[in-house]
Design an enzyme around this catalytic site. Structure first.
Site, PDB file in Angstrom:
ATOM      1  N   PRO A 136       0.800  -1.237   0.000  1.00  0.00           N
ATOM      2  CG  PRO A 136      -0.882  -1.555   1.607  1.00  0.00           C
ATOM      3  CD  PRO A 136       0.424  -2.120   1.135  1.00  0.00           C
ATOM      4  N   GLY A 139       4.023   1.501  -4.459  1.00  0.00           N
ATOM      5  CA  GLY A 139       3.785   0.589  -5.568  1.00  0.00           C
ATOM      6  C   GLY A 139       5.009   0.339  -6.415  1.00  0.00           C
ATOM      7  CD1 TRP A 164      -2.765  -0.812  -6.042  1.00  0.00           C
ATOM      8  CD2 TRP A 164      -4.664  -1.410  -7.054  1.00  0.00           C
ATOM      9  NE1 TRP A 164      -3.621   0.271  -6.015  1.00  0.00           N
ATOM     10  CE2 TRP A 164      -4.792  -0.060  -6.635  1.00  0.00           C
ATOM     11  CE3 TRP A 164      -5.746  -2.015  -7.710  1.00  0.00           C
ATOM     12  CZ2 TRP A 164      -5.946   0.683  -6.848  1.00  0.00           C
ATOM     13  CZ3 TRP A 164      -6.893  -1.269  -7.931  1.00  0.00           C
ATOM     14  CH2 TRP A 164      -6.980   0.061  -7.506  1.00  0.00           C
ATOM     15  CG  PHE A 238      12.452  -7.100 -10.272  1.00  0.00           C
ATOM     16  CD1 PHE A 238      11.244  -6.592  -9.860  1.00  0.00           C
ATOM     17  CD2 PHE A 238      13.614  -6.514  -9.790  1.00  0.00           C
ATOM     18  CE1 PHE A 238      11.168  -5.510  -8.988  1.00  0.00           C
ATOM     19  CE2 PHE A 238      13.559  -5.429  -8.922  1.00  0.00           C
ATOM     20  CZ  PHE A 238      12.331  -4.930  -8.516  1.00  0.00           C
ATOM     21  NE  ARG A 245       7.607  -4.707 -15.309  1.00  0.00           N
ATOM     22  CZ  ARG A 245       8.558  -4.477 -14.417  1.00  0.00           C
ATOM     23  NH1 ARG A 245       9.795  -4.935 -14.622  1.00  0.00           N
ATOM     24  NH2 ARG A 245       8.293  -3.787 -13.323  1.00  0.00           N
ATOM     25  NE  ARG A 270     -22.842   6.084 -37.479  1.00  0.00           N
ATOM     26  CZ  ARG A 270     -22.556   6.122 -36.186  1.00  0.00           C
ATOM     27  NH1 ARG A 270     -21.694   7.020 -35.729  1.00  0.00           N
ATOM     28  NH2 ARG A 270     -23.117   5.253 -35.362  1.00  0.00           N
ATOM     29  N   GLY A 341     -17.800   8.583 -32.928  1.00  0.00           N
ATOM     30  CA  GLY A 341     -18.801   9.555 -32.517  1.00  0.00           C
ATOM     31  C   GLY A 341     -19.509   9.118 -31.244  1.00  0.00           C
ATOM     32  CD  GLU A 365       2.573  -6.939 -14.017  1.00  0.00           C
ATOM     33  OE1 GLU A 365       3.618  -6.956 -13.345  1.00  0.00           O
ATOM     34  OE2 GLU A 365       1.645  -7.740 -13.846  1.00  0.00           O
TER      35      GLU A 365
END
Length: 386
Positions: A136, A139, A164, A238, A245, A270, A341, A365
């Site tokens: 916490p 990070g 997380w 890591f 990653r 469209r 749109g 990550e």
């Protein structure tokens, strides 16, 4: 998809096995994810019911050999991640947390008993794993970890907090990193062990088809054999992060491709001022720019995959792929949203959902800033983290 794929004709440089695995992942997404993802995202539903199908398709633990895992190359794994994230970043995250993080930690740093206890079930989707590293208070600086593991007789006792942590509330086992008297160590923690509490982080505006959690560890007592014997130091953690990653470099291109495909179909149908939107010069210029960016990202991901299979990747190469391709994917999704749109802010088009998800992908990550500093260190030889 045909028009976009034809620009690069990447199929021409893929092996039959690579195309087979990609097509298997694409078919699963088409049948199991696309019809349901809008509902899952709206409800914040975590589709763990997909795990057996993902396991049967050989998509859990790609790249891990033995113990019931599917094995395979880095390119095969990357192609699968691209297809899964074309469905939704949350779905790819579920597979990444399970395979790239938790299963990789057990496969690389566990002993044979730990591998045999967990990997076959995780590869089938019969057991769920999570990796708990982030805390916490910090990070991006795992070196300041406060979670501790102390010896008490023949046991370990863990205390601390993680934040997380993907899949923690639905996991069977957590790979928890904690500080010991000998340094950082990884531990296999049963999710139902006394003293373990996992709480979903809500409400979220992103990654709503996945779950990220706070985890509390209050006097969690584990036997000696819960420690992953080779998971010593942050370098081990890591290693798992770099696996994830690398998958992100591919996955982000799946989200971007899906957004581009959807808006390309829309502007072809469209009409405005008596002609299809696709026939206007400004529309074609925007589509062309998105296609160029997508193609560049796919080529980068493929190059990283071939390099990884040939000789492995250095951390800065992984950072390059993650930083560049998430940035590119976000830009493509935002442009696709604008080109659609008003429909672009509804589930009729996937671009805004993908863009919202990619804000999380951009952060986890390693943030942009972390990867910029990794690259800066590689370019200058000077570490600027502190």
């Amino acid at each position: 998809m045909e028009a976009i794929d034809a620009l690069l004709d990447i199929d021409a440089v893929l092996s039959e096995r690579e195309r087979t695995i990609r097509d298997r992942a694409r078919a699963l997404v088409d049948t199991e994810v696309r019809p349901r993802i809008a509902d899952w995202w709206e409800r914040g539903h975590v589709p763990t019911e997909l795990l057996p199908a993902l396991g049967e398709a050989g998509l859990l633990g790609l790249g891990i050999e033995g113990h019931g895992c599917p094995g395979g190359s880095a390119v095969e794994a990357g192609l699968a991640m691209q297809e899964l994230e074309a469905g939704d970043s949350g779905v790819r995250t579920i597979v990444s947390v399970q395979g790239s993080l938790a299963m990789t930690a057990i496969a690389r740093f566990g002993d044979d008993a730990q591998r045999e206890a967990w990997l076959p079930r995780m590869a089938r989707g019969a057991a769920i794993g999570a990796l708990a590293l982030t805390e916490p208070h910090s990070g991006s600086d795992p070196g300041s970890m406060r979670t501790t593991a102390r010896r008490d007789g023949g046991d370990w006792v863990l205390d601390g907090a993680k934040r997380w942590i993907g899949l923690a509330t639905v996991a069977d086992v957590l790979v928890v990193w904690a500080r010991t008297d000998e340094g950082v160590q990884g531990f296999l923690v049963p999710a139902d062990a006394p003293g373990v509490t996992a709480t979903p982080i809500e409400p979220k505006l992103s990654m709503r088809a996945s779950v990220q959690c706070d985890v509390r560890l209050d006097g969690v007592r584990l036997p000696r054999e819960a420690a992953l014997p080779e998971a010593r130091g942050l370098r081990a953690a890591f290693t798992c992060l770099d696996q994830a990653r690398y998958g992100i470099a591919w996955g982000a291109m799946g989200a971007a491709r899906d957004a581009l495909e959807a808006v390309l179909a829309l502007v072809g149908e469209r009409e405005a001022f008596g002609r299809p939107l696709a026939g206007f010069q400004l529309t074609q210029a925007r589509l062309a720019d998105m296609a160029v960016s997508l193609s560049q990202g796919q080529l980068l991901a493929l190059h990283l995959g071939r390099t990884k299979d040939a000789r492995g990747l250095r951390p800065e190469q992984v950072s390059l792929g993650k930083l560049a391709n998430v940035r590119a994917a976000l830009a493509i999704c935002r442009e696709a949203r604008a080109l659609a749109g008003g429909d672009g802010i509804t589930h009729a088009q996937p671009a805004m959902r993908h863009a919202a998800n990619l804000e999380s992908v951009r952060t986890y990550e390693g943030t942009d800033e972390v990867h910029q500093l990794v690259l800066g260190h590689a370019l200058t030889g000077i570490a600027a983290f502190r």
